[in-house]
Design an enzyme around this catalytic site. Structure first.
Site, PDB file in Angstrom:
ATOM      1  N   VAL A 104     -72.296  13.067 -57.960  1.00  9.30           N
ATOM      2  CA  VAL A 104     -72.951  12.459 -56.760  1.00  9.30           C
ATOM      3  C   VAL A 104     -73.171  11.006 -57.274  1.00  9.30           C
ATOM      4  O   VAL A 104     -73.580  10.455 -58.204  1.00  9.30           O
ATOM      5  CB  VAL A 104     -74.328  13.312 -56.718  1.00  9.30           C
ATOM      6  N   CYS A 105     -72.897  10.191 -56.234  1.00 15.05           N
ATOM      7  CA  CYS A 105     -72.686   8.709 -56.224  1.00 15.05           C
ATOM      8  C   CYS A 105     -72.257   8.083 -57.351  1.00 15.05           C
ATOM      9  O   CYS A 105     -71.210   8.196 -57.762  1.00 15.05           O
ATOM     10  CB  CYS A 105     -74.391   8.322 -55.952  1.00 15.05           C
ATOM     11  N   THR A 106     -73.074   7.166 -58.036  1.00 15.68           N
ATOM     12  CA  THR A 106     -72.474   6.580 -59.289  1.00 15.68           C
ATOM     13  C   THR A 106     -72.365   7.484 -60.551  1.00 15.68           C
ATOM     14  O   THR A 106     -71.715   6.822 -61.562  1.00 15.68           O
ATOM     15  CB  THR A 106     -73.255   5.311 -59.556  1.00 15.68           C
ATOM     16  N   THR A 124     -67.103   7.285 -54.960  1.00 10.39           N
ATOM     17  CA  THR A 124     -68.591   7.165 -55.293  1.00 10.39           C
ATOM     18  C   THR A 124     -69.139   6.366 -54.053  1.00 10.39           C
ATOM     19  O   THR A 124     -68.480   6.113 -53.087  1.00 10.39           O
ATOM     20  CB  THR A 124     -68.441   6.361 -56.569  1.00 10.39           C
TER      21      THR A 124
END
Length: 320
Positions: A104-106, A124
């Protein structure tokens, strides 16, 4: 049906919503269909971690003692900027053993640092896509989608996109009705396909500096069914077509044609989601002219035709 263990990796500086959003989805799925998911959280040493917002999260166990997961979920946050080398080593050793590897995300940066995204398409948070591509050239970084699936590896954009991806995984495991029930409970829509852009056309493109070009951007948004050819837009900006096209791209970061395509697609999507208008009427109102032209645009951008898009993403009528 055997439990699917979902192991969420914790570390100092983790983004709390990257953890709690997916956890709530999988916990909701377990309540909906008992015996399907077992959720565990783990940090390197089993100690509590402090999130980027200052919250303290207490893991269930240390990573070395964690069971082999079905789904290994790696959240993002400021802590991915300078990760503990031992965490990256653990991911490198244990990531390939998971049936499903998710970031998730970074969190994608941690997977990439462990070599787990090499040769794969990934995404990302939009603000870190260029950095991910620069630091890890073996990864095919796509900055647009909400989430990307590449084999057993799934990566998502920022924060709430982790909920979208988790709902998609639950739908894959338990079916659409289970995912819809969980989405309603969380008061979110089961609407965003993975290849939907992270931003609307207006947010994805920069706002032009010069007023004539800003006026053209507003005109496009307000008149998706109009004549939006480069010639017509250039005349509105009182520029030659060649000068207009060059200036528009320089100030917005995209071409007039691509900007128009995105605006029309978003307009058509909103009408499919929010109205009962027919496909032919929507195709005209959105500037496609014919249902076939709109179908081609939807399949190219979203991987699904308009009728199927409406079936999947239009909210169910309220019983009240």
């Amino acid at each position: 049906m055997a439990h699917r263990t979902v192991l969420v990796v914790l570390f100092d500086g983790v983004q709390s919503l990257d953890v709690t959003g997916p956890v709530e989805v999988f916990a909701g799925a377990e309540k909906h269909t008992p015996g399907t998911y077992r959720i565990r959280t783990a940090s390197l040493d089993g100690a509590a971690v402090r999130t980027s917002s200052g919250l303290t999260l207490v893991p269930d166990l240390r990573l070395a003692a964690a069971p082999r997961p079905h789904t290994l979920l790696v959240p993002g946050g400021q802590g991915t900027r300078r990760p503990d080398p031992l965490l990256v080593d653990w991911l490198r050793d244990h990531g390939p053993r998971a049936a499903r590897l998710v970031s998730v995300c970074t969190g994608a940066a941690l997977l990439a640092g462990a070599g787990l995204l090499d040769g794969r398409r990934a995404t990302t948070h939009w603000a870190y896509c260029a950095e991910l591509a620069r630091d890890h050239p073996a990864v095919d970084v796509d900055p647009d989608p909400v989430y990307v699936r590449d084999g057993h590896v799934a990566t998502s954009a920022g924060v709430t996109a982790g909920i979208d991806l988790s709902l998609a995984l639950v739908e894959e495991d338990l079916g659409r009705e289970a995912a819809l029930t969980i989405a309603r409970h969380l008061v979110v829509f089961l609407r965003r396909p993975g290849n939907q852009a992270q931003f609307s056309a207006q947010l994805a493109a920069q706002t032009a500096h010069r007023e004539p070009l800003r006026e053209v951007q507003r005109w496009i948004t307000e008149h998706p069914g109009g004549d939006l050819s480069v010639e017509a837009l250039a005349a509105r900006a009182r520029l030659s077509p060649r000068h207009f096209a060059r200036a528009f791209r320089a100030e917005t970061g995209t071409t007039p044609g691509r900007y128009v395509d995105r605006v029309r697609l978003e307009h058509a999507r909103r009408l499919l989601e929010d109205t009962a208008d027919g496909v032919e009427e929507i195709s005209r109102a959105s500037g496609y002219g014919t249902p076939e032209a709109m179908r081609r645009a939807f399949v190219k951008a979203l991987g699904t035709p308009p009728a199927e898009y409406r079936r999947r993403f239009r909210p169910a009528p309220s019983p009240f």
